[in-house]
Design a protein around this motif. Structure first.
Motif, short mmCIF file in Angstrom:
data_model
loop_
_atom_site.label_atom_id
_atom_site.label_comp_id
_atom_site.label_asym_id
_atom_site.label_seq_id
_atom_site.Cartn_x
_atom_site.Cartn_y
_atom_site.Cartn_z
N GLN A 31 -5.09 -14.28 0.91
CA GLN A 31 -5.05 -12.85 1.24
C GLN A 31 -4.63 -12.01 0.04
O GLN A 31 -5.25 -10.99 -0.28
N GLN A 32 -3.57 -12.44 -0.64
CA GLN A 32 -3.04 -11.65 -1.74
C GLN A 32 -3.97 -11.65 -2.95
O GLN A 32 -4.21 -10.61 -3.57
N THR A 63 0.80 -1.23 0.00
CA THR A 63 0.00 0.00 0.00
C THR A 63 0.83 1.28 0.00
O THR A 63 0.31 2.34 -0.32
N THR A 81 1.53 -7.59 -7.02
CA THR A 81 0.52 -8.53 -6.56
C THR A 81 0.48 -9.79 -7.42
O THR A 81 0.23 -10.89 -6.91
N SER A 100 -7.02 -9.53 -2.16
CA SER A 100 -6.79 -8.09 -2.29
C SER A 100 -6.65 -7.68 -3.75
O SER A 100 -7.15 -6.63 -4.16
N THR A 154 -9.69 -5.57 -5.30
CA THR A 154 -9.42 -4.19 -5.70
C THR A 154 -9.81 -3.95 -7.16
O THR A 154 -10.44 -2.94 -7.49
N PHE A 165 -8.77 -3.65 1.59
CA PHE A 165 -8.19 -2.93 0.47
C PHE A 165 -9.24 -2.07 -0.23
O PHE A 165 -8.92 -1.03 -0.78
N MET A 183 -9.54 -9.23 3.25
CA MET A 183 -8.64 -8.35 2.52
C MET A 183 -9.37 -7.59 1.41
O MET A 183 -8.98 -6.47 1.07
#
Length: 512
Positions: A412-413, A37, A65, A416, A420, A290, A286
């Protein structure tokens, strides 16, 4: 000489240096999440300085990412087989070098390579750090405290990254948003080298190459397809082809893993209901976190006219809420209550923070708008994250600690990244529709601000609905009873699978 723990050795006494080692493990996690971030607020300045087009600027975020999310499972297996401490240290040194390269980048291409390298080394670092935590803290009360620290840092680091990004961009230079990771990584490497003990699987490494290619290709295709949807539209042939191709590759990955002698992601890891629920909760949380960062950042700067540093400061109450929730509440209750009694309410509270944005207008004060939304989101995330990290690795054999850690990091990744991209597409479409339906002789500044707010609110409502639906699923899946401290068993007497790890056997599934 450094000793390696054999997976069939008898239980050892707790390492007296474990709490000191936790500092450096947590420091590495802080750096990984912060780097996701810290560049966000600097992006407009960075884009202008390097002459990056509007169509290409997304890759400053996506390159990180994509590499991180698609290589995590491989990173977990490398940590299990080659040594978790060794992989941890390599990841830290590599991350520091990639960060230095990015900070010194003189063009877009160099920056893109540096961000991808950061993601690749983070894919080594994340699973090795979490698996080191899992094999270091095995006593229930200590484990709860350690994972409370870990979860609080994970949930708060994103907001801290926004604050640091704003301060560095406004008072120093955007390049320090990348340089800042260098000293953090080196300090963690020095401390980890001195305090951590090595552990690895006792068998010979046989990497699942077909699994690596399939899961990496599938995740890259889906994340890239979702990212392209903002520009090309969901109905475009390129986006549909990428998403369909990614789904086919992931389905093939599941088929291959069920038959591979040493799979990249053993089906037993995901099949456990509690662990699967933890992965789902981590991914959806997440999305909410995010989404909150994205919409609040643009709302504060584009609608309210905040400076980068003032925007970062506006996120501080959210950070405090995360730390209080994770440290004062979740850590104390985690060893005493079933996991879903914390996760499900946390997800509902997080979604209420997203819904609070529906009450915000262009002239709403900070105290009655963003502050309340941030506090709700932070408090909810603090209830969820320590529990999901704990139960994502709870009950797995030490041999599988790395891949189980990689699984929750991947959730999690990817959550996000996909969240997003998805929410940004929804927001952009809603804003465009608002402008079209309120057409005037010329677009006024007030119309632009209101259209942006309409987009944020629409996407926030979608995010809240998605998280609530996920909470219902988690409530059904995550049916593990509360643990009983001191005997290695859950309330109904099922043996903790960690006891079977001493014999090198597969973990026992928790039953009710």
């Amino acid at each position: 000489m450094e000793t390696t723990k054999a997976t069939d050795a008898p239980p050892e006494a707790a390492d007296p240096r474990r709490w000191s080692a936790l500092i450096f493990i947590a420091l590495a996690q802080l750096m990984i999440v912060l780097d996701g971030t810290v560049v966000n607020i600097a992006l407009p300045t960075l884009q202008q300085d390097l002459g990056i087009s509007d169509g290409d600027r997304q890759w400053v975020i996506t390159a990180y990412t994509l590499a991180f999310g698609s290589l995590l499972l491989l990173g977990g297996r490398i940590a299990d087989h080659t040594g978790r401490k060794r992989t941890f240290l390599i990841g830290l040194v590599g991350f520091a070098g990639a960060s230095a390269l990015g900070g010194a980048a003189g063009d877009f291409e160099t920056l893109l390579v540096a961000r991808a390298l950061q993601g690749g080394f983070a894919a080594l670092l994340g699973p090795s750090a979490l698996s080191l935590l899992a094999v270091t803290f095995t006593e229930p009360k200590e484990r709860a405290k350690a994972f409370g620290v870990w979860g609080g840092i994970t949930a708060a680091a994103g907001a801290l990254g926004l604050l640091a990004g704003g301060a560095l961009t406004e008072y120093v230079d955007w390049r320090w948003c990348l340089y800042v990771s260098v000293p953090i990584a080196l300090v963690a490497a020095v401390g980890g080298s001195a305090l951590l003990s090595e552990s690895r699987r006792g068998d010979r490494a046989r990497f699942d190459v077909p699994g690596v290619l399939l899961v990496t290709g599938g995740l890259v295709a889906i994340v890239y397809g979702t990212t392209r949807a903002e520009a090309d539209g969901w109905a475009s042939a390129s986006v549909i082809g990428l998403l369909a191709g990614g789904a086919v590759l992931l389905a093939a990955f599941g088929y291959v893993e069920s038959r591979a002698p040493q799979p990249l992601l053993p089906p037993r890891i995901v099949a456990d209901r509690t662990r699967g629920g933890a992965y789902l909760a981590a991914g959806l949380t997440m999305i909410g976190m995010f989404g909150t960062f994205l919409f609040m950042t643009y709302y504060l700067q584009a609608v309210k006219g905040y400076s980068p540093i003032k925007t970062g400061v506006a996120f501080l109450p959210m950070t405090v809420a995360v730390l209080l929730s994770a440290g004062a509440i979740t850590t104390r209750l985690l060893p005493k209550v079933p996991p879903r009694t914390l996760v499900v309410p946390g997800m509902v509270i997080l979604s209420s923070g997203m819904l609070w944005m529906l009450t915000i207008d262009t002239d709403t004060s900070y105290a009655s708008g963003v502050l309340i939304a941030g506090l709700l989101g932070g408090f909810g995330a603090g209830l969820v994250m320590p529990v999901t990290y704990n139960y994502a690795t709870h009950g797995v054999a030490d041999d599988d600690a790395g891949v189980a850690s990689a699984g929750v990091n991947t959730a999690q990744q990817i959550g996000s990244s996909l969240g997003t991209a998805l929410l940004n597409t929804i927001a952009a479409s809603a804003s465009a529709d608002y402008v079209a339906s309120h057409a005037a002789p010329g677009p006024s500044p007030d119309l632009v601000r209101r259209a942006a707010l309409e987009g944020f609110q629409t996407a926030g409502a979608w995010a809240a609905g998605l998280i609530v639906c996920g909470a219902l699923v988690v409530a059904v899946l995550m049916n593990t009873p509360r643990p009983v401290a001191g005997d290695g068993r859950t309330k109904d007497g099922v043996e903790d699978a960690r006891a079977s790890a001493a014999g090198g056997r597969e973990s026992l599934a928790a039953r009710t």
